[in-house]
Enzyme design. Structure first.
Site, PDB file in Angstrom:
ATOM      1  N   ASP A 198       0.858  -1.183   0.000  1.00 49.69           N
ATOM      2  CA  ASP A 198       0.000   0.000   0.000  1.00 49.69           C
ATOM      3  C   ASP A 198       0.894   1.232   0.000  1.00 49.69           C
ATOM      4  O   ASP A 198       1.395   1.664   1.039  1.00 49.69           O
ATOM      5  CB  ASP A 198      -0.930   0.011   1.220  1.00 49.69           C
ATOM      6  CG  ASP A 198      -1.859   1.235   1.206  1.00 49.69           C
ATOM      7  OD1 ASP A 198      -1.605   2.172   0.411  1.00 49.69           O
ATOM      8  OD2 ASP A 198      -2.817   1.260   1.986  1.00 49.69           O
ATOM      9  N   HIS A 203       1.007   7.898   4.082  1.00 50.26           N
ATOM     10  CA  HIS A 203       1.714   7.206   5.162  1.00 50.26           C
ATOM     11  C   HIS A 203       3.219   7.482   5.167  1.00 50.26           C
ATOM     12  O   HIS A 203       3.945   6.932   5.989  1.00 50.26           O
ATOM     13  CB  HIS A 203       1.461   5.701   5.059  1.00 50.26           C
ATOM     14  CG  HIS A 203       0.012   5.370   4.945  1.00 50.26           C
ATOM     15  ND1 HIS A 203      -0.883   5.635   5.953  1.00 50.26           N
ATOM     16  CD2 HIS A 203      -0.716   4.829   3.925  1.00 50.26           C
ATOM     17  CE1 HIS A 203      -2.103   5.253   5.563  1.00 50.26           C
ATOM     18  NE2 HIS A 203      -2.026   4.772   4.343  1.00 50.26           N
ATOM     19  N   ILE A 218       0.227   9.279   8.820  1.00 50.76           N
ATOM     20  CA  ILE A 218      -0.475   8.388   9.755  1.00 50.76           C
ATOM     21  C   ILE A 218      -0.206   6.931   9.374  1.00 50.76           C
ATOM     22  O   ILE A 218       0.238   6.633   8.264  1.00 50.76           O
ATOM     23  CB  ILE A 218      -1.992   8.681   9.793  1.00 50.76           C
ATOM     24  CG1 ILE A 218      -2.649   8.406   8.425  1.00 50.76           C
ATOM     25  CG2 ILE A 218      -2.248  10.117  10.211  1.00 50.76           C
ATOM     26  CD1 ILE A 218      -4.179   8.523   8.459  1.00 50.76           C
ATOM     27  N   GLY A 221      -4.378   1.839   8.188  1.00 48.07           N
ATOM     28  CA  GLY A 221      -5.394   1.168   8.993  1.00 48.07           C
ATOM     29  C   GLY A 221      -5.109  -0.325   9.101  1.00 48.07           C
ATOM     30  O   GLY A 221      -5.270  -0.934  10.164  1.00 48.07           O
TER      31      GLY A 221
HETATM   32  C1  LIG Z   1     -10.288   3.051  -2.867  1.00 44.33           C
HETATM   33  C2  LIG Z   1      -8.888   2.441  -2.698  1.00 44.33           C
HETATM   34  C3  LIG Z   1      -8.672   1.722  -1.414  1.00 44.33           C
HETATM   35  C4  LIG Z   1      -7.817   2.457  -0.430  1.00 44.33           C
HETATM   36  C5  LIG Z   1      -7.872   1.810   0.925  1.00 44.33           C
HETATM   37  C6  LIG Z   1      -7.203   2.562   2.017  1.00 44.33           C
HETATM   38  C7  LIG Z   1      -5.781   2.924   1.752  1.00 44.33           C
HETATM   39  C8  LIG Z   1      -4.979   3.288   2.992  1.00 44.33           C
HETATM   40  O1  LIG Z   1      -3.681   3.665   2.586  1.00 44.33           O
HETATM   41  C9  LIG Z   1      -5.642   4.402   3.775  1.00 44.33           C
HETATM   42  C10 LIG Z   1      -5.465   4.281   5.228  1.00 44.33           C
HETATM   43  O2  LIG Z   1      -4.986   3.315   5.761  1.00 44.33           O
HETATM   44  S1  LIG Z   1      -6.045   5.617   6.192  1.00 44.33           S
HETATM   45  C11 LIG Z   1      -5.598   5.156   7.856  1.00 44.33           C
HETATM   46  C12 LIG Z   1      -6.636   4.404   8.612  1.00 44.33           C
HETATM   47  N1  LIG Z   1      -7.912   5.096   8.728  1.00 44.33           N
HETATM   48  C13 LIG Z   1      -8.073   6.150   9.559  1.00 44.33           C
HETATM   49  O3  LIG Z   1      -7.172   6.614  10.227  1.00 44.33           O
HETATM   50  C14 LIG Z   1      -9.479   6.732   9.613  1.00 44.33           C
HETATM   51  C15 LIG Z   1      -9.829   7.167  11.011  1.00 44.33           C
HETATM   52  N2  LIG Z   1     -11.235   7.578  11.059  1.00 44.33           N
HETATM   53  C16 LIG Z   1     -11.641   8.861  10.960  1.00 44.33           C
HETATM   54  O4  LIG Z   1     -10.812   9.757  10.836  1.00 44.33           O
HETATM   55  C17 LIG Z   1     -13.120   9.129  11.022  1.00 44.33           C
HETATM   56  O5  LIG Z   1     -13.786   8.006  11.540  1.00 44.33           O
HETATM   57  C18 LIG Z   1     -13.759   9.443   9.637  1.00 44.33           C
HETATM   58  C19 LIG Z   1     -13.141  10.710   9.047  1.00 44.33           C
HETATM   59  C20 LIG Z   1     -13.561   8.272   8.679  1.00 44.33           C
HETATM   60  C21 LIG Z   1     -15.255   9.659   9.810  1.00 44.33           C
HETATM   61  O6  LIG Z   1     -15.423  10.647  10.791  1.00 44.33           O
HETATM   62  P1  LIG Z   1     -16.656  11.666  10.762  1.00 44.33           P
HETATM   63  O7  LIG Z   1     -16.765  12.297   9.434  1.00 44.33           O
HETATM   64  O8  LIG Z   1     -16.506  12.542  11.968  1.00 44.33           O
HETATM   65  O9  LIG Z   1     -17.858  10.680  10.894  1.00 44.33           O
HETATM   66  P2  LIG Z   1     -19.018  10.707  11.960  1.00 44.33           P
HETATM   67  O10 LIG Z   1     -19.613  12.102  12.009  1.00 44.33           O
HETATM   68  O11 LIG Z   1     -18.551  10.085  13.227  1.00 44.33           O
HETATM   69  O12 LIG Z   1     -20.059   9.734  11.283  1.00 44.33           O
HETATM   70  C22 LIG Z   1     -20.688  10.110  10.062  1.00 44.33           C
HETATM   71  C23 LIG Z   1     -21.204   8.859   9.373  1.00 44.33           C
HETATM   72  O13 LIG Z   1     -20.094   8.070   8.908  1.00 44.33           O
HETATM   73  C24 LIG Z   1     -20.077   6.790   9.558  1.00 44.33           C
HETATM   74  N3  LIG Z   1     -18.682   6.505   9.909  1.00 44.33           N
HETATM   75  C25 LIG Z   1     -17.966   7.119  10.869  1.00 44.33           C
HETATM   76  N4  LIG Z   1     -16.717   6.606  10.896  1.00 44.33           N
HETATM   77  C26 LIG Z   1     -16.667   5.654   9.946  1.00 44.33           C
HETATM   78  C27 LIG Z   1     -15.647   4.782   9.515  1.00 44.33           C
HETATM   79  N5  LIG Z   1     -14.416   4.771  10.080  1.00 44.33           N
HETATM   80  N6  LIG Z   1     -15.915   3.917   8.509  1.00 44.33           N
HETATM   81  C28 LIG Z   1     -17.144   3.878   7.942  1.00 44.33           C
HETATM   82  N7  LIG Z   1     -18.161   4.709   8.305  1.00 44.33           N
HETATM   83  C29 LIG Z   1     -17.903   5.573   9.300  1.00 44.33           C
HETATM   84  C30 LIG Z   1     -20.971   6.948  10.783  1.00 44.33           C
HETATM   85  O14 LIG Z   1     -21.561   5.717  11.148  1.00 44.33           O
HETATM   86  C31 LIG Z   1     -21.990   7.939  10.280  1.00 44.33           C
HETATM   87  O15 LIG Z   1     -22.906   7.226   9.453  1.00 44.33           O
HETATM   88  P3  LIG Z   1     -24.445   7.673   9.353  1.00 44.33           P
HETATM   89  O16 LIG Z   1     -24.422   9.030   8.732  1.00 44.33           O
HETATM   90  O17 LIG Z   1     -25.044   6.646   8.451  1.00 44.33           O
HETATM   91  O18 LIG Z   1     -24.955   7.658  10.756  1.00 44.33           O
END
Ligand SMILES: CCCCCCC[C@@H](O)CC(=O)SCCNC(=O)CCNC(=O)[C@H](O)C(C)(C)COP(=O)(O)OP(=O)(O)OC[C@H]1O[C@@H](n2cnc3c(N)ncnc32)[C@H](O)[C@@H]1OP(=O)(O)O
Length: 297
Positions: A198, A203, A218, A221
């Site tokens: 990845d 990252h 960061i 995941g």
């Molecule tokens: C396409 C090619 C493939 C690529 C794959 C990935 C490649 C990698 O290199 C990328 C990575 O590894 S990134 C690192 C790992 N991930 C992270 O660090 C993300 C951490 N999470 C966040 O920041 C927030 O949860 C965030 C920002 C994700 C959401 O936060 P908010 O906007 O504040 O959300 P919130 O208000 O709490 O909720 C809104 C609606 O979204 C749903 N939700 C929340 N967190 C979620 C999550 N992590 N995953 C899925 N859905 C999520 C909530 O349930 C809510 O839904 P609804 O509106 O239906 O109630």
């Protein structure tokens, strides 16, 4: 360029053939930090081939095998790739992973969901990981949170949006966890982990991390996912990788390399095979992985 639902949903992925060796299996475990303590008996079978058990593959090695790469960066996807984050990972294991094997990964996009302008969109990719002989090793679902692509369904004459996946359940609030496991994440963990396939610059490149809204690069995941799985195996399965059958988790907040991850595990009342889990960063007392569910054989 905005997302075009039909174009993205119909994207095809050539099967990814890969022969991984014992060396790859050991490097994967080392990239997660197993072996940080060379006397840690629970880690050695995953990083050293000379144990009486022979070399064992961590089940979460599956997440880096047959991987189609960081395809979201290709311009025709319409995805604002700098802003995407891995939202959830769900895996079912059908057979233990060999330490050396020829595999093929078959990916397809199963869901594209618009959460609305300014709120983001959700992309779900499914990958079947099979041996060359066609035995199914694992079924993987990757949920990607597209922070920059909300509102696409209002564009291009009204694009469709799929039903959401069944929601993961939050961990218990009313009782302390039954198990807790602490792991140190090495400062160079993300730079090592990206070599597993990845290559998202988020990252590694400080400028891209700032553009994405973070103070510095960061951790992937899936690196945290591997750490939590190892914690679960160590605490609840005598370290036996063959016992992990299912692991679902939400990435609730970013993890920075160099931090300390504390995995908290609750037994689900019943036959003792199911668990709920989450993980927090000790230094910030922040929950970073939530809504975890695991099943052991
Ligand atoms: C396409 C090619 C493939 C690529 C794959 C990935 C490649 C990698 O290199 C990328 C990575 O590894 S990134 C690192 C790992 N991930 C992270 O660090 C993300 C951490 N999470 C966040 O920041 C927030 O949860 C965030 C920002 C994700 C959401 O936060 P908010 O906007 O504040 O959300 P919130 O208000 O709490 O909720 C809104 C609606 O979204 C749903 N939700 C929340 N967190 C979620 C999550 N992590 N995953 C899925 N859905 C999520 C909530 O349930 C809510 O839904 P609804 O509106 O239906 O109630």
């Amino acid at each position: 360029m905005a997302i075009d639902y039909h174009h993205l949903k119909n994207r095809t992925f050539a099967p990814v053939h890969q022969h991984y060796t014992e060396r790859d299996t050991m490097l994967y475990a080392l990239s997660l930090g197993l072996g940080n303590d060379p006397l840690d008996a629970a880690a050695l079978p995953f990083v050293y081939e000379g144990m009486s058990s022979g070399l064992r593959a961590l089940p979460t090695l599956a997440v880096v095998l047959g991987y189609p790469g960081f395809w979201a960066r290709e311009a025709d996807t319409g995805i604002d790739w700098v802003k995407l984050l891995h939202g959830e990972q769900r895996v079912r294991w059908h057979r233990p992973l060999p330490a050396d094997c020829e595999v093929v990964g078959k990916s397809r996009i199963t869901h594209l969901i618009d959460k609305g302008e300014g709120k983001g969109a959700i992309l779900v990719t499914e990958r079947l990981l099979e041996t060359r002989a066609g035995e199914l090793l694992a079924t993987l679902q990757q949920v990607t949170f597209l922070r920059g692509d909300g509102g696409y369904s209002q564009q291009g004459g009204g694009q469709p949006s799929d039903e959401a996946l069944p929601a993961l359940q939050p961990t218990p609030q009313d009782r302390a966890p039954d198990f807790s496991d602490t792991q140190a994440i090495r400062p160079e963990a993300a730079l090592l982990y990206r070599l597993m396939g990845d290559y998202n610059p988020l990252h590694a490149d400080p400028a891209v991390a700032v553009k994405a809204g973070f103070e510095r690069p960061i951790l992937h995941g899936l690196a945290s996912y591997g750490l939590v799985a190892h914690a679960l195996l160590r605490q609840c399965a005598d370290g036996d990788p063959a016992r992990l059958k299912a692991l679902d988790i939400r990435f609730a907040a970013p993890v920075y390399p160099g931090e300390t991850l504390v995995t908290e595990i609750w037994r689900v009342p019943g036959d003792g095979k199911q668990f709920q889990l989450r993980a927090r960063v000790a230094e910030r007392d922040k929950v970073v992985l939530s809504h975890g569910f695991a099943e052991l054989a």
